[in-house]
Design an enzyme around this catalytic site. Structure first.
Site, PDB file in Angstrom:
ATOM      1  N   GLU A 115       0.816  -1.206   0.000  1.00  0.00           N
ATOM      2  CA  GLU A 115       0.000   0.000   0.000  1.00  0.00           C
ATOM      3  C   GLU A 115       0.858   1.269   0.000  1.00  0.00           C
ATOM      4  O   GLU A 115       0.661   2.180   0.802  1.00  0.00           O
ATOM      5  CB  GLU A 115      -0.966  -0.024   1.196  1.00  0.00           C
ATOM      6  CG  GLU A 115      -1.875  -1.244   1.152  1.00  0.00           C
ATOM      7  CD  GLU A 115      -2.928  -1.312   2.249  1.00  0.00           C
ATOM      8  OE1 GLU A 115      -2.718  -0.734   3.321  1.00  0.00           O
ATOM      9  OE2 GLU A 115      -3.960  -1.969   2.023  1.00  0.00           O
TER      10      GLU A 115
ATOM     11  N   ASP B 189      -7.849  -9.248   4.152  1.00  0.00           N
ATOM     12  CA  ASP B 189      -7.708  -8.094   5.036  1.00  0.00           C
ATOM     13  C   ASP B 189      -8.843  -7.968   6.040  1.00  0.00           C
ATOM     14  O   ASP B 189      -9.726  -7.123   5.868  1.00  0.00           O
ATOM     15  CB  ASP B 189      -7.623  -6.814   4.177  1.00  0.00           C
ATOM     16  CG  ASP B 189      -7.204  -5.606   5.006  1.00  0.00           C
ATOM     17  OD1 ASP B 189      -6.856  -5.784   6.174  1.00  0.00           O
ATOM     18  OD2 ASP B 189      -7.239  -4.487   4.461  1.00  0.00           O
TER      19      ASP B 189
ATOM     20  N   GLU C 135     -12.577  -2.178  12.053  1.00  0.00           N
ATOM     21  CA  GLU C 135     -12.601  -1.536  10.732  1.00  0.00           C
ATOM     22  C   GLU C 135     -13.731  -2.072   9.849  1.00  0.00           C
ATOM     23  O   GLU C 135     -14.485  -1.295   9.262  1.00  0.00           O
ATOM     24  CB  GLU C 135     -11.240  -1.745  10.055  1.00  0.00           C
ATOM     25  CG  GLU C 135     -11.171  -1.146   8.665  1.00  0.00           C
ATOM     26  CD  GLU C 135      -9.794  -1.277   8.028  1.00  0.00           C
ATOM     27  OE1 GLU C 135      -8.871  -1.804   8.684  1.00  0.00           O
ATOM     28  OE2 GLU C 135      -9.645  -0.864   6.862  1.00  0.00           O
TER      29      GLU C 135
END
Ligand code: GCV
Length: 659
Positions: free
Chosen positions: A248, A327, A355
């Site tokens: 990322e 993820d 998240e």
């Protein structure tokens, strides 16, 4: 900002020792003294004594009880502290103390904070950082209380800064931060918590004047040797570094054609003379994928990069592996790296920060999910080995392994925004200490410590916690499909939000089928597993139902083992989960007045947000799949299909559509 003592409430009375001010240099002896006086306050009629003995494992302890006398023996001062907290927990929950003999299962029991130097928190849902404010490190009473909370559940290490190391945090290894970092390390160490930091792999360029950050370049190697020596001179008790590289947008060895092992070993060798550990994340993948390319599968990435390197990492390197291959989705299979890396130290990474699980607005007790991961049979060494054995060092006889959770804390008064989210922090520590504890036991302990000994309240709180993950899963993502959330902030539904993006996260729903074929006939992800898992996942009929759409592309009328079609399962789970959530909320209403008003109000405010969001999930998912498939709900519940003429309702007589 003030803070609440949360699960240490009964061990922290205003004006009493548990709420102490941070006194630099007080050390672990000061903490033992403080906690002993809390024990005295709780049971004045007992005679308490503590002792360190080499006869016990370093962090282990024993509690001996007899004739009103309680002796707490520890293999070290940290062991004594853990014993004291055990006795405290027992006293608060049962009003007495029974003998126990304990040692932690995982050597490293760590929190990873994604806190930035400017005070913001990446994926933070409970305020700002209490470690950083305006590019400065903060060490105060709250830091000490944080360490106290960690120690009370056996957490022994923490990384205070984000794995995405931006410009300011890059300087944590310089004189700008080192004196304060030492203070931080000492404060945390006074409760047996070792400080780690994340470093920037390109620091040799950004701080050291090197032209590259190539791990085999002599100037880069020399830079890191010098930088690490300097850091350890200032902070000798530092545990080591955690690194996110080649992921990322973060720099890493791949830029120079080097391997992940080249990168990790270079840093590990600089740390080795000081006993430092290098924790290297396996979250490496191409985040600029072309969605048109259906041959590329992000789920395969970590295994493809790391498996060929098994056995090439130095002994003080630990690879930190996210629980699933993609993820932190609500449901993913366990990463195949746990099946295939038998010559390498491994650590499991889970995410307490919610998240993808409701961002601490939704109640989602993650212990049941973590337990599923920990008890997963990997077939890496034998028929019986599980993830928990690997991360506890059972096979490699190594202390360089363990478990880390991305932390869910911030500077909110109650630390975690949602009162219920503190149960994930608590539960993570307890599970890392002893993976055999049941989710029920952990929930009961937390409820008793947090809300007191009223049986009715405890029963309701435990019920909410234990039902929450399954409910959340059912009103959000069906059958392990994942990624139907809003892009970027990851809150709420957006079925096609990631469909044509670069992140490698697709469900590829068409009018007739949904899912990615990850079998041997598709991307081949399923065969990264050891046998018999590879065979099991390769075939839809033997793949566990909850992961069916993670592994396979299937038509909407595919029949599930329970006799329901895939599409009917989507409708049923979404309707049922929202109804269950409603009745869970109603059960909390029954204990209004028995829970302190402040907490009750906070809980109800979040439930209102959760219910609104759950309905949105239900209606968007059901409507999307009804419109795209043209198949209606056999039970004719409300779906927003627009035009009834486009919808075919399964007939009760048609066996393909029983539900
Ligand atoms: C810290 C996901 C998150 C990122 C996070 C990353 C990681 O992609 O959305 O915010 O970055 O995981 O684990 O490194």
């Amino acid at each position: 900002m003030s803070y609440e003592p949360i699960w240490l409430k009964k061990a922290t009375l205003p004006g009493k020792p548990g709420f102490s001010s941070y006194i630099p240099g007080e050390g672990i002896e000061g903490s033992i003294e403080r906690e002993l006086s809390v024990l005295h306050d709780l049971r004045e009629d007992f005679v308490w004594s503590v002792m360190v003995t080499e006869a016990l494992p370093e962090e282990g302890y024993e509690i001996l009880v007899g004739d009103g006398k309680v002796d707490i023996l520890g293999g070290s001062k940290a062991g004594v502290l853990y014993g004291i907290f055990d006795a405290m927990r027992q006293l608060i929950l049962t009003d007495t103390v029974v003998p126990v003999s304990e040692r932690p299962a995982c050597p490293l029991r760590m929190l990873n904070h994604w806190d930035n130097a400017d005070g913001s928190i990446e994926r933070g849902y409970s305020g700002n950082s209490f470690f950083f404010r305006n590019r400065e490190l903060i060490v105060d009473d709250r830091t000490l209380f944080y360490a106290r909370l960690c120690a009370s559940v056996g957490i022994n290490a923490t990384v205070i800064n984000n794995v995405n190391v931006h410009e300011d945090a890059t300087k944590l290894i310089t004189d700008e931060y080192l004196p304060k970092l030492r203070e931080m390390a000492e404060c945390l160490a006074s409760y047996g918590v070792k400080l780690y930091i994340c470093i920037n792999f390109a620091a040799s360029m950004q701080l050291g004047g090197c032209k590259v950050s190539d791990p085999l370049d002599p100037d880069v190697i020399a830079y890191w040797e010098k930088a690490v020596a300097h850091v350890y001179e200032a902070v000798p008790m530092l545990g080591g570094f955690l690194v996110k590289a080649d992921s990322e947008g973060r720099p890493g060895p791949h830029t120079y054609g080097r391997t992940q092992a080249d990168g990790a070993n270079m840093l590990a060798r600089a740390l080795a003379p000081y006993g430092g550990k290098l924790i290297w994340r396996c979250f490496v993948y191409n985040c600029s994928q072309d969605w048109r390319d259906t041959t590329l599968d992000r789920a395969c990435a970590a295994y493809n990069y790391f498996h060929p390197l098994d056995g090439q990492f130095d002994d003080n390197v630990i690879l930190q592996v996210k629980n699933g291959p993609v993820d932190f989705q609500v449901r993913e299979p366990v990463s195949p790296l746990f099946c295939g890396m038998t010559q390498t130290n491994l650590m499991l990474e889970v995410q307490a920060a919610q998240e993808y699980t409701g961002q601490q607005k939704h109640v989602c007790f993650l212990v049941p999910m973590w337990k599923d991961v920990l008890r997963f049979h990997t077939y890496a060494y034998s028929e019986n080995d599980r993830v928990r054995d690997i991360i506890c060092g059972a096979h490699r006889k190594s202390e360089n392994c363990g478990i880390a959770a991305v932390a869910n804390t911030g500077d909110d008064e109650n630390w975690t925004g949602s009162d219920f989210a503190a149960a994930n922090w608590y539960g993570f520590g307890r599970l890392a200490w002893n993976p055999s504890l049941s989710a029920e036991q952990i929930a009961e302990e937390w409820a008793g410590l947090t809300f007191g000994d009223d049986k009715e309240v405890s029963a309701v709180i435990v019920k909410v916690l234990l039902a929450s993950y399954s409910i959340y899963e059912r009103y959000t993502v069906p059958l392990g499909i994942g990624w139907m959330c809003q892009p970027n902030n990851h809150y709420g539904p957006n079925v096609e939000g990631y469909e044509y993006d670069r992140w490698g996260t697709y469900h590829r729903a068409s009018h007739s089928a949904i899912g990615v074929d990850r079998s041997s006939r598709g991307t081949g992800y399923a065969v990264q597993y050891t046998e018999p898992l590879a065979k099991l996942y390769d075939d839809p009929s033997t793949t566990p139902t909850e992961l069916l759409l993670f592994f396979h592309r299937l038509p909407y009328n595919y029949l599930l083992p329970n006799g329901s079609t895939l599409i009917q399962h989507i409708y049923d789970t979404h309707f049922e989960a929202v109804d269950e959530l409603r009745s869970l909320i109603a059960s909390v209403v029954t204990v209004q007045g028995l829970i302190p008003e402040k907490e009750y109000t906070r809980i109800m405010e979040r439930f209102a947000m959760q219910l609104a969001s759950a309905k949105e999930w239900r209606d968007r998912i059901n409507t999307y799949f009804c419109r795209i498939s043209g198949i209606g709900d056999a039970k004719r519940r409300k779906i927003y299909a627009v035009s009834e003429e486009d919808i075919t309702y399964p007939s009760d007589a048609d066996p393909e559509y029983t539900s």
